[in-house]
Each structure stands twice: as structure tokens, then as C-alpha cells.
Design an enzyme around this catalytic site. Structure first.
Site, PDB file in Angstrom:
ATOM      1  N   THR A  43       0.841  -1.198   0.000  1.00 50.77           N
ATOM      2  CA  THR A  43       0.000   0.000   0.000  1.00 50.77           C
ATOM      3  C   THR A  43       0.872   1.242   0.000  1.00 50.77           C
ATOM      4  O   THR A  43       2.086   1.174  -0.226  1.00 50.77           O
ATOM      5  CB  THR A  43      -1.023  -0.070   1.161  1.00 50.77           C
ATOM      6  OG1 THR A  43      -1.952   1.002   1.009  1.00 50.77           O
ATOM      7  CG2 THR A  43      -0.365  -0.011   2.528  1.00 50.77           C
ATOM      8  N   LYS A  47       3.371   1.350  -4.074  1.00 56.53           N
ATOM      9  CA  LYS A  47       2.833   0.658  -5.260  1.00 56.53           C
ATOM     10  C   LYS A  47       3.605   0.971  -6.543  1.00 56.53           C
ATOM     11  O   LYS A  47       3.889   0.079  -7.344  1.00 56.53           O
ATOM     12  CB  LYS A  47       1.362   1.006  -5.445  1.00 56.53           C
ATOM     13  CG  LYS A  47       0.484   0.475  -4.329  1.00 56.53           C
ATOM     14  CD  LYS A  47      -0.966   0.825  -4.559  1.00 56.53           C
ATOM     15  CE  LYS A  47      -1.802   0.376  -3.381  1.00 56.53           C
ATOM     16  NZ  LYS A  47      -3.218   0.642  -3.575  1.00 56.53           N
ATOM     17  N   ASN A  68      -0.169  -3.695  -6.424  1.00 54.60           N
ATOM     18  CA  ASN A  68      -0.710  -3.756  -5.056  1.00 54.60           C
ATOM     19  C   ASN A  68      -0.662  -5.181  -4.515  1.00 54.60           C
ATOM     20  O   ASN A  68      -1.025  -5.433  -3.379  1.00 54.60           O
ATOM     21  CB  ASN A  68      -2.139  -3.208  -4.991  1.00 54.60           C
ATOM     22  CG  ASN A  68      -3.183  -4.212  -5.445  1.00 54.60           C
ATOM     23  OD1 ASN A  68      -2.884  -5.088  -6.257  1.00 54.60           O
ATOM     24  ND2 ASN A  68      -4.394  -4.075  -4.951  1.00 54.60           N
ATOM     25  N   ASP A  83      -6.649  -3.378  -7.743  1.00 52.67           N
ATOM     26  CA  ASP A  83      -7.395  -2.186  -7.318  1.00 52.67           C
ATOM     27  C   ASP A  83      -8.485  -1.784  -8.313  1.00 52.67           C
ATOM     28  O   ASP A  83      -9.614  -1.480  -7.927  1.00 52.67           O
ATOM     29  CB  ASP A  83      -6.444  -0.996  -7.125  1.00 52.67           C
ATOM     30  CG  ASP A  83      -5.748  -1.029  -5.772  1.00 52.67           C
ATOM     31  OD1 ASP A  83      -6.245  -1.720  -4.859  1.00 52.67           O
ATOM     32  OD2 ASP A  83      -4.710  -0.354  -5.631  1.00 52.67           O
ATOM     33  N   GLY A 107      -6.203  13.118  -7.694  1.00 53.97           N
ATOM     34  CA  GLY A 107      -4.995  12.363  -7.366  1.00 53.97           C
ATOM     35  C   GLY A 107      -4.305  11.902  -8.629  1.00 53.97           C
ATOM     36  O   GLY A 107      -4.883  11.952  -9.733  1.00 53.97           O
ATOM     37  N   ASN A 131      -4.957  17.119  -9.699  1.00 52.87           N
ATOM     38  CA  ASN A 131      -3.940  16.754  -8.706  1.00 52.87           C
ATOM     39  C   ASN A 131      -3.218  17.994  -8.191  1.00 52.87           C
ATOM     40  O   ASN A 131      -3.095  19.001  -8.880  1.00 52.87           O
ATOM     41  CB  ASN A 131      -2.923  15.788  -9.338  1.00 52.87           C
ATOM     42  CG  ASN A 131      -2.068  15.102  -8.290  1.00 52.87           C
ATOM     43  OD1 ASN A 131      -2.585  14.672  -7.248  1.00 52.87           O
ATOM     44  ND2 ASN A 131      -0.780  14.997  -8.538  1.00 52.87           N
ATOM     45  N   ARG A 132      -2.740  17.889  -6.939  1.00 46.08           N
ATOM     46  CA  ARG A 132      -1.971  18.989  -6.327  1.00 46.08           C
ATOM     47  C   ARG A 132      -0.788  19.344  -7.214  1.00 46.08           C
ATOM     48  O   ARG A 132      -0.497  20.506  -7.445  1.00 46.08           O
ATOM     49  CB  ARG A 132      -1.493  18.541  -4.937  1.00 46.08           C
ATOM     50  CG  ARG A 132      -0.569  19.513  -4.260  1.00 46.08           C
ATOM     51  CD  ARG A 132      -0.181  19.029  -2.897  1.00 46.08           C
ATOM     52  NE  ARG A 132       0.572  17.764  -2.922  1.00 46.08           N
ATOM     53  CZ  ARG A 132       1.038  17.153  -1.846  1.00 46.08           C
ATOM     54  NH1 ARG A 132       0.801  17.662  -0.651  1.00 46.08           N
ATOM     55  NH2 ARG A 132       1.716  16.023  -1.947  1.00 46.08           N
ATOM     56  N   ARG A 136       2.157  15.676 -12.385  1.00 47.13           N
ATOM     57  CA  ARG A 136       1.891  14.233 -12.183  1.00 47.13           C
ATOM     58  C   ARG A 136       0.563  13.833 -12.825  1.00 47.13           C
ATOM     59  O   ARG A 136       0.414  12.721 -13.322  1.00 47.13           O
ATOM     60  CB  ARG A 136       1.872  13.904 -10.686  1.00 47.13           C
ATOM     61  CG  ARG A 136       3.265  13.894 -10.080  1.00 47.13           C
ATOM     62  CD  ARG A 136       3.240  13.240  -8.711  1.00 47.13           C
ATOM     63  NE  ARG A 136       3.159  11.803  -8.780  1.00 47.13           N
ATOM     64  CZ  ARG A 136       2.643  11.037  -7.811  1.00 47.13           C
ATOM     65  NH1 ARG A 136       2.156  11.577  -6.713  1.00 47.13           N
ATOM     66  NH2 ARG A 136       2.609   9.722  -7.937  1.00 47.13           N
ATOM     67  N   TYR A 206     -11.140   4.376   3.456  1.00 48.95           N
ATOM     68  CA  TYR A 206     -12.239   3.772   4.213  1.00 48.95           C
ATOM     69  C   TYR A 206     -11.953   4.001   5.689  1.00 48.95           C
ATOM     70  O   TYR A 206     -10.783   4.057   6.094  1.00 48.95           O
ATOM     71  CB  TYR A 206     -12.337   2.260   3.919  1.00 48.95           C
ATOM     72  CG  TYR A 206     -10.997   1.597   3.985  1.00 48.95           C
ATOM     73  CD1 TYR A 206     -10.190   1.523   2.857  1.00 48.95           C
ATOM     74  CD2 TYR A 206     -10.491   1.121   5.186  1.00 48.95           C
ATOM     75  CE1 TYR A 206      -8.919   0.979   2.915  1.00 48.95           C
ATOM     76  CE2 TYR A 206      -9.229   0.566   5.254  1.00 48.95           C
ATOM     77  CZ  TYR A 206      -8.452   0.496   4.116  1.00 48.95           C
ATOM     78  OH  TYR A 206      -7.191  -0.027   4.183  1.00 48.95           O
ATOM     79  N   GLY A 227     -14.230   3.689   0.498  1.00 51.84           N
ATOM     80  CA  GLY A 227     -13.568   2.640  -0.267  1.00 51.84           C
ATOM     81  C   GLY A 227     -13.599   1.263   0.377  1.00 51.84           C
ATOM     82  O   GLY A 227     -12.836   0.384  -0.042  1.00 51.84           O
TER      83      GLY A 227
HETATM   84  P1  NAP Z   1       0.068   7.707  -3.741  1.00 59.05           P
HETATM   85  O1  NAP Z   1       0.523   6.989  -4.965  1.00 59.05           O
HETATM   86  O2  NAP Z   1       1.040   8.001  -2.656  1.00 59.05           O
HETATM   87  O3  NAP Z   1      -0.627   9.076  -4.234  1.00 59.05           O
HETATM   88  C1  NAP Z   1      -1.027  10.019  -3.287  1.00 59.05           C
HETATM   89  C2  NAP Z   1      -1.831  11.126  -3.968  1.00 59.05           C
HETATM   90  O4  NAP Z   1      -2.314  11.982  -2.930  1.00 59.05           O
HETATM   91  C3  NAP Z   1      -1.012  12.007  -4.930  1.00 59.05           C
HETATM   92  O5  NAP Z   1      -1.854  12.367  -5.999  1.00 59.05           O
HETATM   93  C4  NAP Z   1      -0.664  13.217  -4.046  1.00 59.05           C
HETATM   94  O6  NAP Z   1      -0.491  14.412  -4.779  1.00 59.05           O
HETATM   95  C5  NAP Z   1      -1.925  13.324  -3.220  1.00 59.05           C
HETATM   96  N1  NAP Z   1      -1.719  14.014  -1.944  1.00 59.05           N
HETATM   97  C6  NAP Z   1      -1.067  13.530  -0.869  1.00 59.05           C
HETATM   98  N2  NAP Z   1      -1.108  14.442   0.145  1.00 59.05           N
HETATM   99  C7  NAP Z   1      -1.787  15.517  -0.340  1.00 59.05           C
HETATM  100  C8  NAP Z   1      -2.159  16.777   0.220  1.00 59.05           C
HETATM  101  N3  NAP Z   1      -1.825  17.116   1.472  1.00 59.05           N
HETATM  102  N4  NAP Z   1      -2.851  17.648  -0.548  1.00 59.05           N
HETATM  103  C9  NAP Z   1      -3.195  17.319  -1.825  1.00 59.05           C
HETATM  104  N5  NAP Z   1      -2.873  16.133  -2.408  1.00 59.05           N
HETATM  105  C10 NAP Z   1      -2.187  15.246  -1.667  1.00 59.05           C
HETATM  106  O7  NAP Z   1      -1.135   6.921  -3.033  1.00 59.05           O
HETATM  107  P2  NAP Z   1      -2.144   5.851  -3.676  1.00 59.05           P
HETATM  108  O8  NAP Z   1      -1.550   4.507  -3.580  1.00 59.05           O
HETATM  109  O9  NAP Z   1      -2.600   6.353  -4.991  1.00 59.05           O
HETATM  110  O10 NAP Z   1      -3.349   5.921  -2.614  1.00 59.05           O
HETATM  111  C11 NAP Z   1      -4.178   7.069  -2.515  1.00 59.05           C
HETATM  112  C12 NAP Z   1      -5.254   6.824  -1.471  1.00 59.05           C
HETATM  113  O11 NAP Z   1      -6.127   5.780  -1.899  1.00 59.05           O
HETATM  114  C13 NAP Z   1      -4.708   6.395  -0.105  1.00 59.05           C
HETATM  115  O12 NAP Z   1      -5.418   7.077   0.896  1.00 59.05           O
HETATM  116  C14 NAP Z   1      -4.993   4.901  -0.064  1.00 59.05           C
HETATM  117  O13 NAP Z   1      -5.181   4.447   1.262  1.00 59.05           O
HETATM  118  C15 NAP Z   1      -6.285   4.813  -0.869  1.00 59.05           C
HETATM  119  N6  NAP Z   1      -6.496   3.491  -1.516  1.00 59.05           N
HETATM  120  C16 NAP Z   1      -7.553   2.730  -1.112  1.00 59.05           C
HETATM  121  C17 NAP Z   1      -7.804   1.505  -1.737  1.00 59.05           C
HETATM  122  C18 NAP Z   1      -8.978   0.661  -1.321  1.00 59.05           C
HETATM  123  O14 NAP Z   1      -8.972  -0.547  -1.562  1.00 59.05           O
HETATM  124  N7  NAP Z   1     -10.034   1.251  -0.759  1.00 59.05           N
HETATM  125  C19 NAP Z   1      -6.963   1.054  -2.769  1.00 59.05           C
HETATM  126  C20 NAP Z   1      -5.911   1.879  -3.168  1.00 59.05           C
HETATM  127  C21 NAP Z   1      -5.672   3.095  -2.539  1.00 59.05           C
HETATM  128  P3  NAP Z   1       0.954  14.809  -5.388  1.00 59.05           P
HETATM  129  O15 NAP Z   1       1.082  14.066  -6.688  1.00 59.05           O
HETATM  130  O16 NAP Z   1       0.847  16.286  -5.565  1.00 59.05           O
HETATM  131  O17 NAP Z   1       1.981  14.388  -4.369  1.00 59.05           O
END
Ligand code: NAP
Length: 268
Positions: A43, A47, A68, A83, A107, A131-132, A136, A206, A227
Site C-alpha cells: 500500500t 505501489k 498492489n 485495485d 490524485g 492533482n496537487r 503528475r 475507508y 472505499g
Molecule cells: P500515492 O501513490 O502516494 O498518491 C497520493 C496522492 O495523494 C497524490 O496524488 C498526491 O499528490 C496526493 N496528496 C497527498 N497528500 C496531499 C495533500 N496534502 N494535498 C493534496 N494532495 C495530496 O497513493 P495511492 O496509492 O494512490 O493511494 C491514494 C489513497 O487511496 C490512499 O489514501 C490509499 O489508502 C487509498 N487506496 C484505497 C484503496 C482501497 O482498496 N479502498 C486502494 C488503493 C488506494 P501529489 O502528486 O501532488 O503528491
């Protein structure tokens, strides 16, 4: 979830959590075969790094640029990604109809890539990736067009897209695929009242309580889901990959809902 499934099937296997830092990811992956581990889930934030480290990737992991799920196939690691299929199944169960409609994915990481692929599979005509870091978002949009996955190009934007009333009014689905709300208390500024009454807000995060992204959507009378359903679905798919048997029906769902303190009969 996995341990409940093992107990239900009487399998002598266990699922445990390891805290692994980014610097140790390669080392941790290399340890899987000698330790006899059948597979692992990965996670945040591993990933995308794992997709660069593992040579044998499924088509889906390659398209998403994210892993994942790692399966130990007789000492050779195979990187997969459940995912997008997990999210797609949940959105279909929620009755999310995207054909020829607009979806906004917030994101640009691995979760966002899965959400974009899901929106494409559900037939979305337009997908805005907000996205922020807009660069990206552009890179994610380019990945889908470069892989020839679709002719529907993702449209990269900054988070200013979330206060664009015309864009929001057209959206049928808005997905939070960031860690905002997980690592921060607040969510970005979003003009919830500009969205259509039938817009579905979906948070990949979630939790026990409504998330920072979903609370204002619920207050504005919009449909909202976190989620948990995606997590259950991707977990069932991973269980099959790890163990080569189907997860027992409903067992992983009941275990997760119990852990989240929710009514096991509730639809998530
Ligand atoms: P990741 O690759 O680390 O990406 C994180 C994203 O969040 C990036 O777009 C980042 O923007 C943005 N971000 C982080 N902090 C921020 C802030 N303070 N303000 C604005 N944007 C911010 O993470 P990921 O693997 O994609 O996961 C994202 C989320 O989905 C997590 O919370 C994860 O737990 C959840 N998730 C859940 C499931 C499920 O089964 N329910 C599955 C997958 C993921 P930048 O590009 O600008 O850094």
C-alpha cells in the site's frame, strides 16, 4: 479479512502486516521467496516503486504503473494489481452509470491510475485528473494514451478544477484517490453545491466515520461511498491470486465491516 477467510476454509496460513520503509522496499521484496511467503499486498507509498522493481508484471500492473499485489510463483515474483477490478465491481454494485458522462479523479498516484482505468471501463466520455502537482496528472494522462488503452484522453488539471462550477455540474462521479483526509484532517476546497443531484462521491479511503471528503457531500444530499467495498473486492481477488482458491463468499466483507464497527448487514 484474509485471516477470517483462512479460518473459514480451515487453511493453515496467516496474513500479517509489516511496516516497510521506502529504502527497505527492494530488500523486503527480495526476502519473499526465501521466507516462503506466498504473496504480499502493498500500500501507500510503495505501489509505484514496486512496479519499477518487479520484472514480471501483469498487463494491468503495467498499464497502471503500480503493483498492489505480489505473488511468489516458485521463487519468481509476479506483480499484479487488483485495485481497478475491485473499484469497478464496487461502482457497478453502487449502480454508477458513467457511459458518455464525465468523471473527475482527484490524485495522480497508483490509486488514481486504478480509478482512471475503472472510469474508462465504465465507458466515461471525459475524465478529468485533478492533482496537487499538475505535472503528475499530466504524466498519468500520458501513460494511458501512450499505452493505447483508450482514445479518451485524461484531462490533467490542478486542484482548482474542484472549484470550477461548470466542470462540477457535468460530473457524474467524483473520486478521491489522494491521501487527503488520511494524512490531513481537511480536504481541499471543493464546490459541492455546484454538483448535480445524481453525482456520486467516492472516497478510496475507508474508515469508521465519514471521511473529510465525503462529509460535505452527505450534508449536500449527494450519494457518497467510501472505499470499504473496493478494499473487500480487491482483497477477494488477491486471496484467489495468493491461494488459488476463491475466498469464501461474504467472509472477508463481514470481517472488514466488523473491524470498522459497522453493521455487517449494511451495504457499503
Ligand atoms: P500515492 O501513490 O502516494 O498518491 C497520493 C496522492 O495523494 C497524490 O496524488 C498526491 O499528490 C496526493 N496528496 C497527498 N497528500 C496531499 C495533500 N496534502 N494535498 C493534496 N494532495 C495530496 O497513493 P495511492 O496509492 O494512490 O493511494 C491514494 C489513497 O487511496 C490512499 O489514501 C490509499 O489508502 C487509498 N487506496 C484505497 C484503496 C482501497 O482498496 N479502498 C486502494 C488503493 C488506494 P501529489 O502528486 O501532488 O503528491
Amino acid at each position: 479479512m484474509h485471516n477470517a477467510a483462512y479460518a473459514s476454509l480451515g487453511m493453515n496460513r496467516t496474513y500479517a502486516a509489516f511496516r516497510v520503509t521506502s529504502e527497505k522496499l527492494a530488500l523486503a521484496l527480495r526476502a519473499i521467496p526465501p521466507l516462503g511467503i506466498v504473496g504480499v499486498n502493498l500500500t501507500v507509498p510503495h505501489k509505484e516503486a514496486a512496479a519499477r522493481l518487479i520484472k514480471d508484471l501483469s498487463g494491468e500492473a503495467r498499464v497502471l504503473g503500480a503493483v498492489n499485489c505480489v505473488v511468489n510463483r516458485r521463487g519468481v515474483l509476479r506483480g499484479d494489481n487488483t485495485d481497478a477490478r475491485g473499484l469497478e465491481r464496487d461502482l457497478r454494485e453502487l449502480g454508477c452509470e458513467l457511459r458518455d458522462r464525465l468523471a473527475i479523479v482527484i490524485g495522480a498516484g497508483g490509486g488514481a491510475a486504478a480509478a482512471v482505468l475503472t472510469c474508462l471501463r465504465l465507458g466515461a466520455k471525459r475524465i478529468v485528473i485533478a492533482n496537487r502537482t499538475p505535472a503528475r496528472a499530466s504524466a498519468l494522462a500520458r501513460r494511458f494514451s501512450a499505452k493505447g488503452v483508450t482514445r479518451t484522453a485524461g484531462e490533467p488539471r490542478g486542484l482548482d478544477a474542484l472549484v470550477d462550477p461548470e466542470l462540477l455540474a457535468d460530473a457524474r462521479l467524483i473520486v478521491n484517490a489522494t491521501s487527503m483526509g488520511l494524512t490531513t484532517e481537511r480536504f481541499a476546497r471543493l464546490a459541492y453545491s455546484s454538483t448535480a443531484d445524481d453525482c456520486l462521491f467516492y472516497d478510496l479511503i475507508y474508515s469508521r466515520e465519514a471521511t473529510a471528503f465525503l462529509k460535505p457531500a452527505i450534508a449536500a444530499g449527494r450519494r457518497a461511498s467510501d472505499g470499504a467495498g473496493m478494499l473487500i473486492n480487491q482483497g477477494e481477488l488477491a486471496f484467489k491470486l495468493f491461494n488459488r482458491v476463491d475466498a469464501p463468499a461474504g467472509v472477508m466483507r463481514a470481517a472488514l465491516l466488523k473491524a470498522l464497527g459497522r453493521d455487517p448487514g449494511a451495504v457499503v
